[in-house]
Design an enzyme around this catalytic site. Sequence first.
Site, PDB file in Angstrom:
ATOM      1  N   SER A 182       0.712  -1.268  -0.079  1.00  0.00           N
ATOM      2  CA  SER A 182      -0.008  -0.021  -0.168  1.00  0.00           C
ATOM      3  C   SER A 182       0.825   1.192   0.093  1.00  0.00           C
ATOM      4  O   SER A 182       0.395   2.141  -0.423  1.00  0.00           O
ATOM      5  CB  SER A 182      -0.922  -0.059   1.083  1.00  0.00           C
ATOM      6  OG  SER A 182      -0.487  -0.194   2.249  1.00  0.00           O
ATOM      7  N   HIS A 210      -5.356  -3.123  -2.760  1.00  0.00           N
ATOM      8  CA  HIS A 210      -5.200  -2.376  -3.885  1.00  0.00           C
ATOM      9  C   HIS A 210      -5.119  -3.187  -5.358  1.00  0.00           C
ATOM     10  O   HIS A 210      -4.620  -2.345  -6.329  1.00  0.00           O
ATOM     11  CB  HIS A 210      -3.816  -1.776  -3.522  1.00  0.00           C
ATOM     12  CG  HIS A 210      -3.725  -0.970  -2.126  1.00  0.00           C
ATOM     13  ND1 HIS A 210      -4.443   0.199  -2.161  1.00  0.00           N
ATOM     14  CD2 HIS A 210      -3.651  -1.529  -1.008  1.00  0.00           C
ATOM     15  CE1 HIS A 210      -4.474   0.788  -0.682  1.00  0.00           C
ATOM     16  NE2 HIS A 210      -3.831  -0.556  -0.352  1.00  0.00           N
ATOM     17  N   LYS A 245     -12.176   0.394  -2.053  1.00  0.00           N
ATOM     18  CA  LYS A 245     -11.186   1.130  -2.761  1.00  0.00           C
ATOM     19  C   LYS A 245     -11.591   1.159  -4.043  1.00  0.00           C
ATOM     20  O   LYS A 245     -12.452   1.901  -4.599  1.00  0.00           O
ATOM     21  CB  LYS A 245      -9.902   0.274  -2.451  1.00  0.00           C
ATOM     22  CG  LYS A 245      -9.311   0.704  -0.950  1.00  0.00           C
ATOM     23  CD  LYS A 245      -8.186  -0.117  -0.552  1.00  0.00           C
ATOM     24  CE  LYS A 245      -7.925   0.545   0.945  1.00  0.00           C
ATOM     25  NZ  LYS A 245      -7.199  -0.336   1.755  1.00  0.00           N
TER      26      LYS A 245
HETATM   27  C1  LIG Z   1      -7.671  -0.514   3.192  1.00  0.00           C
HETATM   28  C2  LIG Z   1      -6.747  -1.706   3.533  1.00  0.00           C
HETATM   29  C3  LIG Z   1      -7.247  -2.459   4.448  1.00  0.00           C
HETATM   30  C4  LIG Z   1      -8.500  -2.492   5.351  1.00  0.00           C
HETATM   31  O1  LIG Z   1      -9.463  -2.179   4.652  1.00  0.00           O
HETATM   32  P1  LIG Z   1     -10.775  -1.382   5.238  1.00  0.00           P
HETATM   33  O2  LIG Z   1     -12.066  -2.066   4.351  1.00  0.00           O
HETATM   34  O3  LIG Z   1     -10.401  -0.026   4.800  1.00  0.00           O
HETATM   35  O4  LIG Z   1     -10.846  -1.670   6.476  1.00  0.00           O
HETATM   36  C5  LIG Z   1      -6.753  -3.971   4.635  1.00  0.00           C
HETATM   37  N1  LIG Z   1      -5.651  -4.128   4.024  1.00  0.00           N
HETATM   38  C6  LIG Z   1      -5.019  -3.505   2.972  1.00  0.00           C
HETATM   39  C7  LIG Z   1      -3.964  -3.887   2.136  1.00  0.00           C
HETATM   40  C8  LIG Z   1      -5.408  -1.993   2.842  1.00  0.00           C
HETATM   41  O5  LIG Z   1      -4.856  -1.311   2.055  1.00  0.00           O
END
Ligand SMILES: *Cc1c(COP(=O)(O)O)cnc(C)c1O
Length: 408
Positions: A182, A210, A245
């Site tokens: 990330s 992602h 996302k």
């Molecule tokens: C954003 C993210 C999460 C958490 O997901 P949410 O739905 O925002 O709680 C988990 N793992 C990674 C790699 C992320 O970037």
Amino acid sequence: MTPPSWLDAFPARLAELDPGHLRRQRHVVTPGSGARLNVDGQAMLAFCSNDYLGLATHPALVQAACDGARAYGVGSGGSPLVSGHSAANASLEQALATFVGLERALYFYAGYAANIGIIPALVGAGDAVFSDALNHACLIDGARLSRARIHRYAHADLAALDSQLSQSSAPRKLVITDAVFSMDGDSADIAGLLALCERHDALLLLDDAHGFGVLGPQGRGSLAAAGFHAVQASRRVLYMATLGKAAGVAGAFVAGPGVLVEWLLQKTRSYIFATAAPALLATALRASLQLIEHENWRRIHLEVLIARLRSGLSAGLQGSGWQLSDSKTAIQPLLIGRNDVALAAMEGLRQRGIWVPAIRPPTVPEGTARLRIALSAAHTEGDVDLLIDALTALARASCRHRADELFS
Ligand SMILES: *Cc1c(COP(=O)(O)O)cnc(C)c1O
């Protein structure tokens, strides 16, 4: 006289955050047009959203959410194991499993909740977890909650992982990794990881927060991009992805072999002891899946923007010491190094109406402060050009400033 209390120390403890610029602040945002956001009342061109396909404000999703609210109300009313598992949530799980080519899927209200629950459901005391050094916080927290022994391997170092797996005599071995990292934007070697899991009787938990929607054919995600799709899918992989996302809504899912997903349904505490996600999110997500699958132009446009940013910045930043990291994804971190310089760059952009977050230690390793540029299909080529021009000007100014420091 009242005796002293630990509660009296909170003002001082908060104040201790300030000298190191470690006190976090939220900004109040409302969406503007395209990739623009109103931030604390000011219109900004934003490069900070994980809405990689520009779906979060799409009218079809908004309409589907409204339809879902009309059909189901706005609350689910209970845990999925009691009365919260709506027909909408059930059919979303089917659609997600089919989309990623795996047997069965389980839909969670958040990715964080999914990871902190899944890992303790799979392994416990006496077992072993193998974790990439750059993994997301919720994978780390899930591993800690499991009480399994945690082996951290150097980022993407499969040789190190291989030797840790060889040396472990734990009865159950779980390898956990981000599929796309990330803060760096680079991708895990999925084929290599799966081969190691096969050799050492380990299970792979892949977090594709992602990659889902963005990578692979029709956006089916990192596993599909690596060539593991439908029949080729190994029984050694659990595929987890988030839906807030690229999918533009909220929540997450984990998919894999039916027997493993059934186990997770029985044993994941964050799933069992939490109210199910409202059905209106599932109806919005069905609409999102349609667009992800059929609107290839979003991914093609994103590719064009990524290439444009990379070539524009590599020309503009030559000799500045600021460097794009080696990422092919929508996450394009610009490595700056010093915390104060990264913060000054963020502020310089802000004054030009552009919002890119500076990421500092401990989120990233010491000396690698960066601007985390996130591109989206909602950006235009003109938006990217504005960012390139602004960063080029700031990098030149920063060079001159450092030269002044040196020769004064
Ligand atoms: C954003 C993210 C999460 C958490 O997901 P949410 O739905 O925002 O709680 C988990 N793992 C990674 C790699 C992320 O970037």
